[in-house]
Enzyme design. Structure first.
Site, short mmCIF file in Angstrom:
data_model
loop_
_atom_site.label_atom_id
_atom_site.label_comp_id
_atom_site.label_asym_id
_atom_site.label_seq_id
_atom_site.Cartn_x
_atom_site.Cartn_y
_atom_site.Cartn_z
N HIS A 158 0.83 -1.22 0.00
CA HIS A 158 0.00 0.00 0.00
C HIS A 158 0.86 1.27 0.00
O HIS A 158 0.41 2.31 0.47
CB HIS A 158 -0.96 0.03 1.20
CG HIS A 158 -1.69 -1.24 1.41
ND1 HIS A 158 -2.93 -1.51 0.87
CD2 HIS A 158 -1.36 -2.36 2.09
CE1 HIS A 158 -3.33 -2.72 1.22
NE2 HIS A 158 -2.39 -3.26 1.96
N SER A 280 15.05 21.06 -16.79
CA SER A 280 13.85 21.84 -17.06
C SER A 280 14.26 23.11 -17.79
O SER A 280 15.34 23.65 -17.55
CB SER A 280 13.16 22.18 -15.75
OG SER A 280 12.39 23.35 -15.89
N LYS A 286 16.25 21.51 -11.68
CA LYS A 286 15.53 20.26 -11.93
C LYS A 286 16.41 19.18 -12.56
O LYS A 286 17.29 19.44 -13.36
CB LYS A 286 14.32 20.51 -12.85
CG LYS A 286 13.12 21.09 -12.17
CD LYS A 286 12.65 20.31 -10.95
CE LYS A 286 11.73 19.15 -11.26
NZ LYS A 286 10.56 19.49 -12.03
N GLU A 293 9.82 7.95 -17.04
CA GLU A 293 8.46 8.45 -17.27
C GLU A 293 7.98 8.07 -18.67
O GLU A 293 6.82 7.69 -18.87
CB GLU A 293 8.41 9.97 -17.11
CG GLU A 293 8.67 10.42 -15.67
CD GLU A 293 8.94 11.92 -15.60
OE1 GLU A 293 8.04 12.68 -15.97
OE2 GLU A 293 10.05 12.30 -15.20
#
Ligand code: ARG
Length: 465
Positions: A158, A280, A286, A293
């Site tokens: 979980h 970024s 970043k 992804e």
């Protein structure tokens, strides 16, 4: 006469432009040229064997096919707008290069058995390539795991800290999923090569004495399809490849998701190498795990490809229907997506640098050793129900004081429980010992994980035979 369209004699009107655009398939089926030419060579040989091609025509066709292979391989094949599909284009070109002999090759076959054979053979090759690429990703996981047999980390259910485990055990969990993918793909490949569809013609074979077994042998199949109607209508092999591919993509997406989590400041477990990270355009600080992804994102496409393919096949009457032309784009898309994702993910996994201390520090955190305490009480004769309650109360009492099991004093816990001494409690609350205690075949104890590593290494070695 030399149009790349294999029909038309009975029609008065030329095809409508919109109808032609809809039906033209060279943009996707050109990818099957090598398989198509191999089938054509086998067919020319078979026509010659039964006496339907003179040796000179046979030789002319074979050399013409050779020349066409060269053109296609080098990207200088002269495609025409009038080529309806790959088969039409190749026949048109063969006639341009070798004259009338080229018009003899079509005897006894149909585009229906041709396309079924072409795609089947392409899928078998693609399946082997995917297995190879998947094994490289698996090897990256195994190599990382080898470095982290003793690296402690929390194991989650979980997404809540549950019990301590090791990073090696965690990474190998992903490696075993990939192992099943490799098995599934290899199994599917066996079925692809078990049944050559050539000789089935349009759906009923031909009257020319062509021997399906000779095509199968020439093209490396293990056998011939049992039924010509099934041979031209069957696309199970494509479904198997794409659905095994989707399962593989889902596995990769689960790994990718974890890498994204691990790379976050919140987890802070791992740093993805520069070569597999992006920055970024606005935020200079970043460092984004884009490869993971994208791998996660591509999975949606591959799942979509399974759905597209199955939907195309659903309720199609036997045998060939033109709908089947839509089988190729999802197959190519699924394979292309995986061929992009797998190497990039292999590199990403290899590039990961883990923060062992940070991971170890949280391994036993958040009362992750509560089960161990309860099991120790069971060892002392307690019913588990009572032990569970007792430890639950202890955790709650500590929580009320803003503490957890891991920052409590073993003496205090021993005193509260009254059944374990402080030394035993301290040992039970040690995450490294907790991993070691799970010294069973599937458990995280380092020796057991080493056995898993050895088993996986053996599979990886076998994969290169
Ligand atoms: N381009 C077709 C396909 O990809 C080849 C088979 C066409 N057969 C036919 N009878 N029209 O499925």
């Amino acid at each position: 006469m030399t149009e790349g369209r294999l029909w038309g004699a009975r029609f008065e009107d030329a095809p409508d432009a919109a109808a032609w655009r809809l039906g033209r398939s060279v943009e996707s089926d050109h990818r099957l040229w090598a398989e198509d030419l191999a089938g054509s060579r086998a067919h020319a040989d078979e026509l010659a064997r039964v006496g339907l091609l003179e040796p000179t025509d046979h030789a002319a066709i074979l050399s013409g096919l050779e020349a066409i292979a060269g053109e296609l391989a080098e990207g200088r094949f002269p495609w025409q707008d009038t080529d309806e599909d790959l088969h039409g284009a190749i026949e048109r070109r063969l006639i341009e290069l070798r004259g009338d002999a080229g018009g003899r090759l079509r005897a006894g076959r149909s585009r229906n058995d041709q396309i079924a054979a072409d795609l089947r053979a392409w899928c078998a090759e693609a399946t082997s390539r995917l297995i190879g690429r998947l094994r490289v990703l698996q090897a990256a996981l195994v190599d990382q795991a080898e470095e982290h047999v003793a690296t402690l980390c929390p194991g989650y259910t979980h997404l809540q800290r549950a019990q301590p485990t090791t990073l090696a055990q965690h990474l190998l969990a992903h490696a075993w999923g990939l192992d099943r993918d490799a098995q599934r793909l290899a199994d599917a490949r066996g079925r692809m090569l078990a049944a050559s569809p050539l000789g089935a013609g349009a759906l009923a074979g031909s009257t020319l004495g062509l021997d399906p077994a000779r095509y199968a042998e020439a093209l490396g199949y293990d056998g011939v399809a049992a039924n010509a109607m099934d041979a031209v209508a069957d696309r199970d092999f494509a479904v198997e490849l794409v659905s095994a591919g989707a399962t593989l993509a889902v596995h990769v997406s689960r790994l990718a998701e974890e890498i994204v989590l691990w790379a976050s400041q919140e987890f802070g477990w791992a740093r993805v190498g520069d070569a597999f990270s992006t920055g970024s355009s606005i935020m200079p600080q970043k460092r984004n795990p884009d490869v993971a992804e994208l791998a996660r994102g591509k999975t949606g496409r591959v799942i979509g490809d399974v759905v597209a393919l199955l939907t195309t096949l659903k309720a199609l009457p036997l045998t060939y229907n033109r709908d089947l032309q839509e089988d190729k784009p999802p197959v190519f898309d699924a394979v292309d997506s995986l061929e992009l994702v797998l190497p990039a993910m292999s590199g990403t996994v290899r590039s990961l640098e883990f923060d062992r201390d940070r991971m170890a520090a949280s391994a036993g955190g958040g009362a992750a050793l509560a089960t161990d305490l309860a099991e120790a009480l069971v060892g002392g004769g307690w019913p588990f129900r009572a032990a569970h309650e007792q430890i639950g109360e202890l955790v709650t009492a500590l929580e009320q004081q803003g503490r957890t099991l891991d920052d409590a004093d073993p003496d205090e816990i021993a005193e509260r429980l009254g059944h374990l001494d402080a030394e035993a409690v301290a040992e039970l609350l040690d995450a490294a010992k907790a991993a070691q205690r799970r010294d069973i075949s599937l458990g995280p104890a380092p020796e057991q994980v080493r056995a898993q590593l050895a088993a996986l290494r053996q599979r990886l070695e076998g994969a290169h035979d």
